[in-house]
Scaffold this motif. Structure first.
Motif, PDB file in Angstrom:
ATOM      1  N   TYR A 162       0.808  -1.220   0.000  1.00  0.00           N
ATOM      2  CA  TYR A 162       0.000   0.000   0.000  1.00  0.00           C
ATOM      3  C   TYR A 162       0.841   1.268   0.000  1.00  0.00           C
ATOM      4  CZ  TYR A 162      -2.976   3.669   2.078  1.00  0.00           C
ATOM      5  OH  TYR A 162      -3.637   4.840   2.357  1.00  0.00           O
ATOM      6  N   TYR A 163       2.042   1.212   0.566  1.00  0.00           N
ATOM      7  CA  TYR A 163       2.810   2.437   0.787  1.00  0.00           C
ATOM      8  C   TYR A 163       3.648   2.848  -0.416  1.00  0.00           C
ATOM      9  CZ  TYR A 163       0.971   1.807   5.388  1.00  0.00           C
ATOM     10  OH  TYR A 163       0.079   1.651   6.434  1.00  0.00           O
ATOM     11  N   GLN A 164       3.420   2.219  -1.551  1.00  0.00           N
ATOM     12  CA  GLN A 164       4.017   2.696  -2.792  1.00  0.00           C
ATOM     13  C   GLN A 164       3.421   4.051  -3.169  1.00  0.00           C
ATOM     14  OE1 GLN A 164       4.414  -0.513  -5.977  1.00  0.00           O
ATOM     15  NE2 GLN A 164       2.882  -1.404  -4.606  1.00  0.00           N
ATOM     16  N   ASP A 165       4.219   4.833  -3.879  1.00  0.00           N
ATOM     17  CA  ASP A 165       3.754   6.159  -4.292  1.00  0.00           C
ATOM     18  C   ASP A 165       2.580   6.089  -5.251  1.00  0.00           C
ATOM     19  OD1 ASP A 165       5.682   7.379  -2.744  1.00  0.00           O
ATOM     20  OD2 ASP A 165       7.113   7.621  -4.392  1.00  0.00           O
ATOM     21  N   LYS A 166       2.463   4.961  -5.967  1.00  0.00           N
ATOM     22  CA  LYS A 166       1.390   4.884  -6.970  1.00  0.00           C
ATOM     23  C   LYS A 166       0.011   4.881  -6.338  1.00  0.00           C
ATOM     24  CE  LYS A 166       0.719  -0.075  -7.872  1.00  0.00           C
ATOM     25  NZ  LYS A 166       0.576  -1.060  -8.956  1.00  0.00           N
ATOM     26  N   TYR A 167      -0.089   4.471  -5.073  1.00  0.00           N
ATOM     27  CA  TYR A 167      -1.383   4.487  -4.397  1.00  0.00           C
ATOM     28  C   TYR A 167      -1.572   5.841  -3.729  1.00  0.00           C
ATOM     29  CZ  TYR A 167      -1.492  -0.511  -5.297  1.00  0.00           C
ATOM     30  OH  TYR A 167      -1.503  -1.737  -5.920  1.00  0.00           O
ATOM     31  N   VAL A 168      -2.203   6.725  -4.443  1.00  0.00           N
ATOM     32  CA  VAL A 168      -2.439   8.090  -3.966  1.00  0.00           C
ATOM     33  C   VAL A 168      -3.737   8.105  -3.171  1.00  0.00           C
ATOM     34  CG1 VAL A 168      -2.758  10.496  -4.628  1.00  0.00           C
ATOM     35  CG2 VAL A 168      -1.231   9.012  -5.971  1.00  0.00           C
ATOM     36  N   SER A 169      -3.635   8.351  -1.880  1.00  0.00           N
ATOM     37  CA  SER A 169      -4.817   8.309  -1.026  1.00  0.00           C
ATOM     38  C   SER A 169      -5.489   9.668  -0.953  1.00  0.00           C
ATOM     39  CB  SER A 169      -4.440   7.838   0.385  1.00  0.00           C
ATOM     40  OG  SER A 169      -3.435   8.657   0.928  1.00  0.00           O
ATOM     41  N   LEU A 170      -6.794   9.625  -0.739  1.00  0.00           N
ATOM     42  CA  LEU A 170      -7.552  10.867  -0.625  1.00  0.00           C
ATOM     43  C   LEU A 170      -7.136  11.646   0.604  1.00  0.00           C
ATOM     44  CD1 LEU A 170      -9.842  12.623  -1.769  1.00  0.00           C
ATOM     45  CD2 LEU A 170     -11.459  11.253  -0.434  1.00  0.00           C
ATOM     46  N   TYR A 171      -6.812  10.925   1.666  1.00  0.00           N
ATOM     47  CA  TYR A 171      -6.332  11.539   2.898  1.00  0.00           C
ATOM     48  C   TYR A 171      -4.889  11.097   3.135  1.00  0.00           C
ATOM     49  CZ  TYR A 171     -11.234  12.575   3.518  1.00  0.00           C
ATOM     50  OH  TYR A 171     -12.522  13.032   3.326  1.00  0.00           O
ATOM     51  N   GLU A 172      -4.172  11.859   3.887  1.00  0.00           N
ATOM     52  CA  GLU A 172      -2.741  11.608   4.075  1.00  0.00           C
ATOM     53  C   GLU A 172      -2.486  10.210   4.647  1.00  0.00           C
ATOM     54  OE1 GLU A 172       1.130  13.646   6.310  1.00  0.00           O
ATOM     55  OE2 GLU A 172      -0.886  14.482   6.566  1.00  0.00           O
ATOM     56  N   LYS A 173      -1.506   9.523   4.049  1.00  0.00           N
ATOM     57  CA  LYS A 173      -1.130   8.210   4.560  1.00  0.00           C
ATOM     58  C   LYS A 173      -0.369   8.361   5.868  1.00  0.00           C
ATOM     59  CE  LYS A 173      -0.499   5.774   0.149  1.00  0.00           C
ATOM     60  NZ  LYS A 173       0.500   5.079  -0.696  1.00  0.00           N
ATOM     61  N   GLU A 174      -0.563   7.387   6.725  1.00  0.00           N
ATOM     62  CA  GLU A 174       0.158   7.356   7.990  1.00  0.00           C
ATOM     63  C   GLU A 174       1.621   6.965   7.758  1.00  0.00           C
ATOM     64  OE1 GLU A 174      -1.509   3.536   6.820  1.00  0.00           O
ATOM     65  OE2 GLU A 174      -2.468   5.478   7.201  1.00  0.00           O
ATOM     66  N   VAL A 175       2.502   7.390   8.675  1.00  0.00           N
ATOM     67  CA  VAL A 175       3.905   7.007   8.626  1.00  0.00           C
ATOM     68  C   VAL A 175       4.059   5.674   9.367  1.00  0.00           C
ATOM     69  CG1 VAL A 175       6.262   7.628   9.293  1.00  0.00           C
ATOM     70  CG2 VAL A 175       4.657   9.398   8.538  1.00  0.00           C
ATOM     71  N   VAL A 176       4.676   4.682   8.702  1.00  0.00           N
ATOM     72  CA  VAL A 176       4.800   3.341   9.292  1.00  0.00           C
ATOM     73  C   VAL A 176       6.238   2.853   9.188  1.00  0.00           C
ATOM     74  CG1 VAL A 176       2.399   2.670   8.817  1.00  0.00           C
ATOM     75  CG2 VAL A 176       4.159   2.302   7.069  1.00  0.00           C
ATOM     76  N   ASP A 177       6.521   1.818   9.942  1.00  0.00           N
ATOM     77  CA  ASP A 177       7.815   1.145   9.908  1.00  0.00           C
ATOM     78  C   ASP A 177       7.774   0.075   8.822  1.00  0.00           C
ATOM     79  OD1 ASP A 177      10.145  -0.211  10.315  1.00  0.00           O
ATOM     80  OD2 ASP A 177       9.735  -0.822  12.373  1.00  0.00           O
ATOM     81  N   MET A 178       8.619   0.188   7.814  1.00  0.00           N
ATOM     82  CA  MET A 178       8.624  -0.765   6.702  1.00  0.00           C
ATOM     83  C   MET A 178       9.733  -1.803   6.838  1.00  0.00           C
ATOM     84  SD  MET A 178       6.089  -0.009   4.712  1.00  0.00           S
ATOM     85  CE  MET A 178       6.508  -0.787   3.171  1.00  0.00           C
ATOM     86  N   THR A 179      10.420  -1.830   7.959  1.00  0.00           N
ATOM     87  CA  THR A 179      11.563  -2.737   8.116  1.00  0.00           C
ATOM     88  C   THR A 179      11.168  -4.102   8.630  1.00  0.00           C
ATOM     89  OG1 THR A 179      12.028  -1.940  10.367  1.00  0.00           O
ATOM     90  CG2 THR A 179      13.114  -0.802   8.524  1.00  0.00           C
TER      91      THR A 179
END
Length: 413
Positions: free
Chosen positions: A395-412
């Motif tokens: 989901y956190y790829q740039d191509k998925y442009v959300s209507l509301y701001e995406k949350e900051v998550v740990d991707m590690t």
């Protein structure tokens, strides 16, 4: 009036005020969530395919081109006042991925609802109604296979009542079917793709893996149910009926106009969507582990990882004949499921692809809203020659442009 009675009445009054306040808060929260959901608009799909229904009431799409399915799982909307923030994140994520992918069909493999006390409600109608509202607003065709959390024993609405919500004829885009009322579970149904000759090029089969066993009705000990014998019989009969339909039609077509590889039509190529993985998923992963994470005669690693702790795959402990039936019939080429939110591994086991879906969940696991490597969707591209391709998308790829701001998550993780 004794002091003890006074204290008891005061406690009852206090509890009544608390529960009454929470009830009012949940009603207001539903209204606010509906306003939020209504900010999402219809997905712009060029030349959107429209399903029809055959004489048996089975939905089908007609195309000689590619057909795209988007698999989502474990959305875990609670509908409660204490988790509204995370519910909004889940809704935002679902909408963003569907809007970008523009699928012909969305299949959600269970746990749409997670109405639990610590979310502030036991009324699972809130969650299901919110999700239905979102999908109908997005205007994509969709269906679901239920998960264990979609109707807990303490929820207000049982499985049949939940199925009625999805089987509502007033819904424009939901293709869910309650299925045969004489067999166990809710929502065993089929959606087909046909070419312009009328031949079924792909069949999508949704089945209910049910919930918990009678030994553990609240799910406290994770003793899960599975697919029952009468459901397996339904699956077998369904495949045989699909094969008979295609075979009869195939040989009415002039030989020069028949597709190549006619065996892919005389045995209809199908994909299965369930919620709780079968025991064979655990068996396959354990065999892969025992081999030092190397391929074996039975198991081929494709992609992904297992993030759950031992026993890694949380399935029913009871043996059933579903996988053996799939092998014997030779129709189902891949099985898609969820349930274990931190697993996204894909394996080939005895010639059938076993594919976890990326979860959506922001609430069910502790701090899962803060991690993101497991959150996303599965794109299944079905070609007109009956072949298919599976692509897991985060989901956190740039191509998925959300209507509301995406949350900051740990991707590690």
């Amino acid at each position: 009036m004794s002091n003890g009675l006074k204290i008891f009445l005061c406690i009852l009054l206090g509890l009544g005020l608390i529960f009454g306040g929470i009830t009012v808060a949940n009603i207001l929260n539903e209204q606010a969530m509906n306003k939020y959901i209504d900010t999402f608009s219809k997905v712009d799909i060029e030349d959107q395919l429209t399903p029809e229904y055959d004489e048996n009431g089975v939905a089908y799409f007609t195309t000689d081109g590619d057909f795209k399915v988007l698999h989502l799982t474990d959305v875990h909307i609670t509908g409660g006042v204490f988790s509204a923030k995370n519910d909004k994140k889940a809704i935002n994520a679902v909408a963003a991925m569907i809007t970008e992918e523009k699928p012909d069909l969305v299949v959600v493999s269970g746990d749409i609802s997670f109405a639990v006390p610590w979310a502030g409600t036991l009324n699972n109608r809130y969650a299901h109604s919110m999700f239905i509202r979102l999908m109908e607003n997005l205007g994509v065709y969709w269906t679901a296979a239920f998960g264990n959390h979609d109707s807990e024993v303490y929820n207000f609405y049982g499985r049949s009542a939940v199925a009625d919500m999805y089987n509502n004829p007033e819904l424009d885009y939901c293709l869910f079917d309650k299925g045969d009322e004489n067999i166990f579970g809710e929502g065993d149904h089929v959606i087909n793709v046909k070419n312009t000759q009328g031949l079924i090029s792909k069949s999508f089969i949704m089945m209910d893996t049910n919930s918990y066993t009678w030994e553990d009705p609240l799910g406290i000990f994770w003793i899960y149910d599975n697919i029952h014998d009468d459901q397996i019989e339904w699956y077998e009969n369904t495949i045989k009926d699909l094969n008979a339909y295609n075979t009869s039609l195939l040989y009415s077509i002039p030989e020069s106009e028949r597709p190549e590889d006619i065996e892919n039509y005389t045995t209809v190529q199908s994909l299965l969507f369930i919620h709780i993985p079968l025991m064979e998923v655990r068996n396959a992963y354990n065999e892969y582990l025992s081999a030092g994470e190397k391929n074996t005669e039975n198991v081929k690693y494709i992609e992904g990882k297992v993030g759950e702790s031992d026993p890694y795959v949380y399935c029913s402990e009871d043996e059933e004949e579903m996988f053996e039936t799939m092998l014997s019939l030779g129709s189902t080429k891949a099985m898609f499921y969820g349930h274990d939110h931190l697993n996204n591994i894909v394996l080939d086991y005895k010639g059938i692809i076993l594919s976890y879906g990326y979860s959506i969940d922001y609430f069910a696991y502790s701090d899962i809203d803060k991690i993101g490597s497991q959150r996303g969707c599965t794109v299944i591209n079905c070609a007109p020659d009956t072949s298919f391709e599976i692509i897991h998308e985060n989901y956190y790829q740039d191509k998925y442009v959300s209507l509301y701001e995406k949350e900051v998550v740990d991707m590690t993780n």
